[in-house]
Design a protein around this motif. Structure first.
Motif, PDB file in Angstrom:
ATOM      1  N   GLY A  51       0.803  -1.220   0.000  1.00  0.00           N
ATOM      2  CA  GLY A  51       0.000   0.000   0.000  1.00  0.00           C
ATOM      3  C   GLY A  51       0.831   1.263   0.000  1.00  0.00           C
ATOM      4  N   LYS A  52       2.023   1.201   0.581  1.00  0.00           N
ATOM      5  CA  LYS A  52       2.884   2.387   0.633  1.00  0.00           C
ATOM      6  C   LYS A  52       3.300   2.850  -0.759  1.00  0.00           C
ATOM      7  CE  LYS A  52       4.548   1.679   5.304  1.00  0.00           C
ATOM      8  NZ  LYS A  52       5.689   1.369   6.174  1.00  0.00           N
ATOM      9  N   GLY A  53       3.171   1.965  -1.737  1.00  0.00           N
ATOM     10  CA  GLY A  53       3.438   2.359  -3.120  1.00  0.00           C
ATOM     11  C   GLY A  53       2.472   3.418  -3.628  1.00  0.00           C
ATOM     12  N   LEU A  54       1.342   3.573  -2.957  1.00  0.00           N
ATOM     13  CA  LEU A  54       0.359   4.588  -3.327  1.00  0.00           C
ATOM     14  C   LEU A  54       0.720   5.985  -2.814  1.00  0.00           C
ATOM     15  CD1 LEU A  54      -2.953   2.661  -2.619  1.00  0.00           C
ATOM     16  CD2 LEU A  54      -2.184   3.514  -4.833  1.00  0.00           C
ATOM     17  N   ILE A  55       1.644   6.080  -1.881  1.00  0.00           N
ATOM     18  CA  ILE A  55       1.940   7.370  -1.253  1.00  0.00           C
ATOM     19  C   ILE A  55       2.301   8.458  -2.271  1.00  0.00           C
ATOM     20  CG2 ILE A  55       3.545   8.561   0.311  1.00  0.00           C
ATOM     21  CD1 ILE A  55       3.348   6.067   2.141  1.00  0.00           C
ATOM     22  N   PRO A  56       3.186   8.205  -3.244  1.00  0.00           N
ATOM     23  CA  PRO A  56       3.471   9.276  -4.224  1.00  0.00           C
ATOM     24  C   PRO A  56       2.227   9.717  -5.005  1.00  0.00           C
ATOM     25  CG  PRO A  56       5.116   7.532  -4.383  1.00  0.00           C
ATOM     26  CD  PRO A  56       4.034   7.036  -3.462  1.00  0.00           C
ATOM     27  N   VAL A  57       1.370   8.771  -5.341  1.00  0.00           N
ATOM     28  CA  VAL A  57       0.138   9.086  -6.072  1.00  0.00           C
ATOM     29  C   VAL A  57      -0.778   9.939  -5.194  1.00  0.00           C
ATOM     30  CG1 VAL A  57      -1.928   8.098  -7.133  1.00  0.00           C
ATOM     31  CG2 VAL A  57       0.291   6.972  -7.425  1.00  0.00           C
ATOM     32  N   LEU A  58      -0.921   9.556  -3.927  1.00  0.00           N
ATOM     33  CA  LEU A  58      -1.778  10.303  -3.012  1.00  0.00           C
ATOM     34  C   LEU A  58      -1.255  11.710  -2.766  1.00  0.00           C
ATOM     35  CD1 LEU A  58      -2.541   7.456  -0.453  1.00  0.00           C
ATOM     36  CD2 LEU A  58      -4.067   8.359  -2.218  1.00  0.00           C
ATOM     37  N   LYS A  59       0.055  11.848  -2.661  1.00  0.00           N
ATOM     38  CA  LYS A  59       0.650  13.183  -2.486  1.00  0.00           C
ATOM     39  C   LYS A  59       0.392  14.048  -3.713  1.00  0.00           C
ATOM     40  CE  LYS A  59       4.232  12.173   0.897  1.00  0.00           C
ATOM     41  NZ  LYS A  59       5.670  12.137   1.192  1.00  0.00           N
ATOM     42  N   SER A  60       0.522  13.457  -4.899  1.00  0.00           N
ATOM     43  CA  SER A  60       0.242  14.191  -6.138  1.00  0.00           C
ATOM     44  C   SER A  60      -1.213  14.626  -6.201  1.00  0.00           C
ATOM     45  CB  SER A  60       0.529  13.310  -7.350  1.00  0.00           C
ATOM     46  OG  SER A  60       1.760  13.595  -7.893  1.00  0.00           O
ATOM     47  N   MET A  61      -2.106  13.728  -5.812  1.00  0.00           N
ATOM     48  CA  MET A  61      -3.534  14.060  -5.819  1.00  0.00           C
ATOM     49  C   MET A  61      -3.839  15.183  -4.823  1.00  0.00           C
ATOM     50  SD  MET A  61      -5.232  10.286  -6.194  1.00  0.00           S
ATOM     51  CE  MET A  61      -6.911  10.867  -6.077  1.00  0.00           C
ATOM     52  N   LYS A  62      -3.195  15.163  -3.674  1.00  0.00           N
ATOM     53  CA  LYS A  62      -3.392  16.220  -2.681  1.00  0.00           C
ATOM     54  C   LYS A  62      -2.924  17.562  -3.239  1.00  0.00           C
ATOM     55  CE  LYS A  62      -2.036  17.827   1.870  1.00  0.00           C
ATOM     56  NZ  LYS A  62      -1.165  17.625   3.027  1.00  0.00           N
ATOM     57  N   THR A  63      -1.746  17.570  -3.854  1.00  0.00           N
ATOM     58  CA  THR A  63      -1.207  18.800  -4.438  1.00  0.00           C
ATOM     59  C   THR A  63      -2.155  19.346  -5.500  1.00  0.00           C
ATOM     60  OG1 THR A  63       1.059  18.102  -3.989  1.00  0.00           O
ATOM     61  CG2 THR A  63       0.764  19.783  -5.686  1.00  0.00           C
ATOM     62  N   TRP A  64      -2.622  18.455  -6.382  1.00  0.00           N
ATOM     63  CA  TRP A  64      -3.544  18.887  -7.430  1.00  0.00           C
ATOM     64  C   TRP A  64      -4.852  19.398  -6.818  1.00  0.00           C
ATOM     65  CZ3 TRP A  64      -8.461  17.929  -9.018  1.00  0.00           C
ATOM     66  CH2 TRP A  64      -8.832  18.492 -10.253  1.00  0.00           C
ATOM     67  N   GLY A  65      -5.364  18.689  -5.816  1.00  0.00           N
ATOM     68  CA  GLY A  65      -6.622  19.082  -5.190  1.00  0.00           C
ATOM     69  C   GLY A  65      -6.540  20.465  -4.554  1.00  0.00           C
ATOM     70  N   LEU A  66      -5.442  20.756  -3.871  1.00  0.00           N
ATOM     71  CA  LEU A  66      -5.269  22.074  -3.264  1.00  0.00           C
ATOM     72  C   LEU A  66      -5.173  23.156  -4.340  1.00  0.00           C
ATOM     73  CD1 LEU A  66      -2.785  21.164  -0.387  1.00  0.00           C
ATOM     74  CD2 LEU A  66      -5.230  21.705  -0.179  1.00  0.00           C
ATOM     75  N   SER A  67      -4.470  22.851  -5.417  1.00  0.00           N
ATOM     76  CA  SER A  67      -4.375  23.783  -6.535  1.00  0.00           C
ATOM     77  C   SER A  67      -5.746  24.015  -7.172  1.00  0.00           C
ATOM     78  CB  SER A  67      -3.402  23.224  -7.568  1.00  0.00           C
ATOM     79  OG  SER A  67      -3.407  23.997  -8.730  1.00  0.00           O
ATOM     80  N   HIS A  68      -6.512  22.957  -7.283  1.00  0.00           N
ATOM     81  CA  HIS A  68      -7.855  23.060  -7.869  1.00  0.00           C
ATOM     82  C   HIS A  68      -8.762  23.931  -7.001  1.00  0.00           C
ATOM     83  CE1 HIS A  68     -11.308  21.994 -10.231  1.00  0.00           C
ATOM     84  NE2 HIS A  68     -11.911  21.430  -9.199  1.00  0.00           N
TER      85      HIS A  68
END
Length: 82
Positions: A51-68
């Motif tokens: 599951g820790k393999g998802l961490i980079p994806v989740l961080k990217s999604m968080k960054t995009w979400g805040l930008s959105h």
């Protein structure tokens, strides 16, 4: 994290939906569910190595979400954003 901590961290999620999602993540080997033999029962959830393999994806999604959110505030103003 404990169930109640997860529920506080995810606004507006129902107990049923959180339970369903946690069970699915456990089934797919993404999280670990550890039950302690205590009264009242104590259950903790943690990320498995897989599951820790998802961490980079989740961080990217968080960054995009805040930008959105900033983008939406620019378009519609603060009062229209939840």
């Amino acid at each position: 994290m404990r169930f109640s901590e997860l529920q506080r961290a995810i606004p507006d999620i129902t107990k049923k939906m959180l339970t369903t999602q946690l069970r699915e993540l456990e089934y797919h080997d993404i999280i670990n569910r550890k039950v302690y033999a205590e009264i009242p029962p104590k259950v903790e959830y943690s990320m498995k190595e897989y599951g820790k393999g998802l961490i980079p994806v989740l961080k990217s999604m968080k960054t995009w979400g805040l930008s959105h959110l900033l983008h939406l505030k620019e378009l519609y103003g603060e009062e229209h954003i939840k």
